[in-house]
Design a protein around this motif. Structure first.
Motif, PDB file in Angstrom:
ATOM      1  N   LEU A  39       4.861 -16.376  32.081  1.00 32.07           N
ATOM      2  CA  LEU A  39       3.655 -15.577  32.247  1.00 32.07           C
ATOM      3  C   LEU A  39       2.566 -16.086  31.316  1.00 32.07           C
ATOM      4  CD1 LEU A  39       5.788 -13.797  33.632  1.00 32.07           C
ATOM      5  CD2 LEU A  39       4.691 -11.805  32.597  1.00 32.07           C
ATOM      6  N   VAL A  40       1.405 -16.357  31.885  1.00 29.63           N
ATOM      7  CA  VAL A  40       0.250 -16.760  31.085  1.00 29.63           C
ATOM      8  C   VAL A  40      -0.936 -15.934  31.557  1.00 29.63           C
ATOM      9  CG1 VAL A  40       1.110 -19.086  30.639  1.00 29.63           C
ATOM     10  CG2 VAL A  40      -0.289 -18.689  32.655  1.00 29.63           C
ATOM     11  N   GLY A  41      -1.615 -15.282  30.631  1.00 27.99           N
ATOM     12  CA  GLY A  41      -2.708 -14.411  31.025  1.00 27.99           C
ATOM     13  C   GLY A  41      -3.767 -14.297  29.949  1.00 27.99           C
ATOM     14  N   VAL A  42      -4.807 -13.565  30.266  1.00 25.52           N
ATOM     15  CA  VAL A  42      -5.918 -13.339  29.336  1.00 25.52           C
ATOM     16  C   VAL A  42      -6.354 -11.880  29.440  1.00 25.52           C
ATOM     17  CG1 VAL A  42      -8.288 -13.958  28.712  1.00 25.52           C
ATOM     18  CG2 VAL A  42      -6.736 -15.721  29.556  1.00 25.52           C
ATOM     19  N   THR A  43      -6.516 -11.236  28.309  1.00 22.36           N
ATOM     20  CA  THR A  43      -7.071  -9.876  28.286  1.00 22.36           C
ATOM     21  C   THR A  43      -8.562  -9.961  28.573  1.00 22.36           C
ATOM     22  OG1 THR A  43      -5.422  -9.179  26.654  1.00 22.36           O
ATOM     23  CG2 THR A  43      -7.392  -7.802  26.893  1.00 22.36           C
ATOM     24  N   GLN A  44      -9.015  -9.160  29.540  1.00 26.59           N
ATOM     25  CA  GLN A  44     -10.426  -9.173  29.931  1.00 26.59           C
ATOM     26  C   GLN A  44     -11.247  -8.106  29.203  1.00 26.59           C
ATOM     27  OE1 GLN A  44     -11.518 -11.480  32.376  1.00 26.59           O
ATOM     28  NE2 GLN A  44      -9.457 -12.268  32.056  1.00 26.59           N
ATOM     29  N   GLN A  45     -10.654  -6.947  29.043  1.00 26.19           N
ATOM     30  CA  GLN A  45     -11.404  -5.804  28.500  1.00 26.19           C
ATOM     31  C   GLN A  45     -10.425  -4.846  27.825  1.00 26.19           C
ATOM     32  OE1 GLN A  45     -11.107  -2.649  30.631  1.00 26.19           O
ATOM     33  NE2 GLN A  45     -11.852  -1.554  28.819  1.00 26.19           N
ATOM     34  N   GLY A  46     -10.870  -4.233  26.719  1.00 25.49           N
ATOM     35  CA  GLY A  46     -10.065  -3.230  26.041  1.00 25.49           C
ATOM     36  C   GLY A  46      -8.967  -3.824  25.182  1.00 25.49           C
ATOM     37  N   LEU A  47      -8.117  -2.946  24.653  1.00 23.97           N
ATOM     38  CA  LEU A  47      -6.978  -3.351  23.846  1.00 23.97           C
ATOM     39  C   LEU A  47      -5.711  -3.279  24.690  1.00 23.97           C
ATOM     40  CD1 LEU A  47      -7.667  -1.529  20.450  1.00 23.97           C
ATOM     41  CD2 LEU A  47      -8.217  -3.888  21.094  1.00 23.97           C
ATOM     42  N   GLN A  48      -4.978  -4.382  24.753  1.00 24.21           N
ATOM     43  CA  GLN A  48      -3.748  -4.477  25.533  1.00 24.21           C
ATOM     44  C   GLN A  48      -2.582  -4.566  24.566  1.00 24.21           C
ATOM     45  OE1 GLN A  48      -3.885  -7.653  28.359  1.00 24.21           O
ATOM     46  NE2 GLN A  48      -1.836  -7.267  29.180  1.00 24.21           N
ATOM     47  N   ARG A  49      -1.764  -3.533  24.506  1.00 24.12           N
ATOM     48  CA  ARG A  49      -0.692  -3.471  23.511  1.00 24.12           C
ATOM     49  C   ARG A  49       0.663  -3.503  24.214  1.00 24.12           C
ATOM     50  NH1 ARG A  49      -1.845   0.591  18.849  1.00 24.12           N
ATOM     51  NH2 ARG A  49      -3.316  -1.116  18.434  1.00 24.12           N
ATOM     52  N   PHE A  50       1.580  -4.288  23.652  1.00 20.99           N
ATOM     53  CA  PHE A  50       2.900  -4.416  24.270  1.00 20.99           C
ATOM     54  C   PHE A  50       3.922  -4.881  23.242  1.00 20.99           C
ATOM     55  CE2 PHE A  50       0.673  -8.411  24.622  1.00 20.99           C
ATOM     56  CZ  PHE A  50       1.627  -9.396  24.382  1.00 20.99           C
ATOM     57  N   ASN A  51       5.176  -4.519  23.510  1.00 16.72           N
ATOM     58  CA  ASN A  51       6.296  -4.995  22.717  1.00 16.72           C
ATOM     59  C   ASN A  51       6.889  -6.230  23.379  1.00 16.72           C
ATOM     60  OD1 ASN A  51       6.976  -2.825  20.523  1.00 16.72           O
ATOM     61  ND2 ASN A  51       6.506  -1.669  22.389  1.00 16.72           N
ATOM     62  N   CYS A  52       7.181  -7.241  22.575  1.00 16.80           N
ATOM     63  CA  CYS A  52       7.819  -8.454  23.076  1.00 16.80           C
ATOM     64  C   CYS A  52       8.454  -9.167  21.890  1.00 16.80           C
ATOM     65  CB  CYS A  52       6.804  -9.365  23.771  1.00 16.80           C
ATOM     66  SG  CYS A  52       7.537 -10.807  24.601  1.00 16.80           S
ATOM     67  N   HIS A  53       9.651  -9.679  22.071  1.00 16.28           N
ATOM     68  CA  HIS A  53      10.378 -10.340  20.989  1.00 16.28           C
ATOM     69  C   HIS A  53      10.514  -9.434  19.770  1.00 16.28           C
ATOM     70  CE1 HIS A  53      10.572 -14.039  23.203  1.00 16.28           C
ATOM     71  NE2 HIS A  53       9.266 -14.180  23.252  1.00 16.28           N
ATOM     72  N   ARG A  54      10.763  -8.154  20.040  1.00 14.92           N
ATOM     73  CA  ARG A  54      11.022  -7.161  18.991  1.00 14.92           C
ATOM     74  C   ARG A  54       9.851  -7.021  18.024  1.00 14.92           C
ATOM     75  NH1 ARG A  54      17.430  -8.667  17.748  1.00 14.92           N
ATOM     76  NH2 ARG A  54      18.015  -8.856  19.949  1.00 14.92           N
ATOM     77  N   ALA A  55       8.653  -7.257  18.534  1.00 13.19           N
ATOM     78  CA  ALA A  55       7.440  -7.083  17.732  1.00 13.19           C
ATOM     79  C   ALA A  55       6.371  -6.439  18.601  1.00 13.19           C
ATOM     80  CB  ALA A  55       6.951  -8.427  17.195  1.00 13.19           C
ATOM     81  N   HIS A  57       2.546  -6.237  19.775  1.00  6.94           N
ATOM     82  CA  HIS A  57       1.393  -7.124  19.854  1.00  6.94           C
ATOM     83  C   HIS A  57       0.200  -6.356  20.411  1.00  6.94           C
ATOM     84  CE1 HIS A  57       4.139 -10.593  19.348  1.00  6.94           C
ATOM     85  NE2 HIS A  57       4.931  -9.919  20.165  1.00  6.94           N
ATOM     86  N   THR A  58      -0.988  -6.676  19.916  1.00  8.01           N
ATOM     87  CA  THR A  58      -2.223  -6.101  20.436  1.00  8.01           C
ATOM     88  C   THR A  58      -3.179  -7.226  20.785  1.00  8.01           C
ATOM     89  OG1 THR A  58      -1.979  -4.106  19.071  1.00  8.01           O
ATOM     90  CG2 THR A  58      -4.148  -4.547  20.018  1.00  8.01           C
ATOM     91  N   SER A  59      -3.480  -7.344  22.076  1.00  4.91           N
ATOM     92  CA  SER A  59      -4.378  -8.393  22.541  1.00  4.91           C
ATOM     93  C   SER A  59      -5.774  -7.827  22.750  1.00  4.91           C
ATOM     94  CB  SER A  59      -3.854  -9.010  23.846  1.00  4.91           C
ATOM     95  OG  SER A  59      -4.679 -10.079  24.253  1.00  4.91           O
ATOM     96  N   THR A  60      -6.765  -8.595  22.370  1.00  6.78           N
ATOM     97  CA  THR A  60      -8.167  -8.232  22.525  1.00  6.78           C
ATOM     98  C   THR A  60      -8.816  -9.176  23.539  1.00  6.78           C
ATOM     99  OG1 THR A  60      -8.667  -9.629  20.610  1.00  6.78           O
ATOM    100  CG2 THR A  60      -8.371  -7.277  20.193  1.00  6.78           C
TER     101      THR A  60
END
Length: 285
Positions: A39-55, A57-60
């Motif tokens: 999966l390869v993507g880009v956050t366009q708008q807002g805060l995108q928060r997710f758990n992955c690899h036991r951490a 993450h917050t994408s802007t």
């Protein structure tokens, strides 16, 4: 389909098998799940928060999101405005061929990894956006091929390969149990059955399996069934048959898990892959 003004725009390129998604979510987006694809993507708008690899993450906006096959992740919006993102699902076989052409080895399986789940490489984010646009909007084969080639060139800078022997993530015993789940996915497997196979008690088994693969045997089996269901649905097999083939109790059972993971129904996913139409609403679960 998603509620509360959430939306998902999903398409699939038949020739490459690449799936493209543009989506917006507020609050809870989707439950923990994984994919067979990169999966390869880009956050366009807002805060995108997710758990992955036991951490956590917050994408802007503008950040690239990189998730390898088998990596369990979820998603939610921490702010009321929600978030919007674009994503490409790159099939392992396609990625393997592209990387081998460049002499970079095969990073398409779980042994391959991205160095960072979130990345601030502006050139990489731009390459993802261009490739997504050419695939999602059917810009033509030449535009698609050139933008995907450029994406793989940019992406190769952020990949590393490691053999399963080097990873040491799972014991040989847990690997056998995982193989057993794959071989008998459609059966109603119980924990006592796995315990007898492994020769250890069920509590120790669950603990060791989670240490090896980051999730319980049941969670792993559900993810496996969901990934397999996606493949069969994309081939045009009816959801009721898919449910039985991969081991869900019935079509409704498949539908509940599918929507929790992917925020669309199996029938909706299939229609957007194959343009299959069903005569009655009963299948749209």
């Amino acid at each position: 389909m998603p509620a509360n003004n959430d939306w998902v725009d999903f398409r699939r390129d038949d020739e490459t098998g690449i799936e493209s998604v543009n989506a917006h979510f507020r609050g809870h987006a989707y439950d923990p799940h994984d994919h067979d694809e990169l999966l390869v993507g880009v956050t366009q708008q807002g805060l995108q928060r997710f758990n992955c690899h036991r951490a956590l993450h917050t994408s802007t906006p503008g950040r690239a999101i990189l998730i390898e096959p088998g990596a369990v992740h979820d998603g939610h919006a921490p702010n009321e405005e929600g978030f919007t993102y674009t994503m490409l699902y790159l099939p392992q076989r396609w990625v393997a061929e592209m990387m081998q052409r460049r002499g970079l080895g095969d990073i398409s399986h779980i042994e391959g990894a991205f160095r960072h789940t979130l990345n601030d490489d502006a050139l990489l984010a731009s390459a993802i956006q261009q490739a997504w646009f050419s695939v999602h909007h059917s810009e033509g084969r030449l535009a698609r091929d050139q933008s995907l080639d450029h994406l793989m060139t940019m992406l190769s800078r952020h990949l590393e390969t490691r053999s399963s022997a080097q990873s040491g993530a799972a014991t040989q015993q847990m690997q056998r149990l995982r193989d057993y789940l794959h071989d008998f996915m459609a059966q109603d497997i119980g924990l006592d059955e796995l315990s007898r196979l492994a020769g250890i008690d069920r509590f120790k088994l669950t603990r060791q399996f989670k240490q090896a693969f980051g999730q319980s045997p049941h969670a792993y089996l559900v993810r496996l069934r969901l990934r397999s269901a996606r493949v069969l649905l994309a081939q045009g097999i009816e959801p009721v048959q898919v449910a039985a083939q991969v081991g869900f109790a019935d079509q409704s059972h498949l539908g509940r898990w599918f929507q929790r993971a992917y925020r669309m129904t199996p029938a909706s996913y299939q229609r957007q892959c194959t343009n299959v139409l069903y005569p009655t609403p009963a299948t749209l679960r």
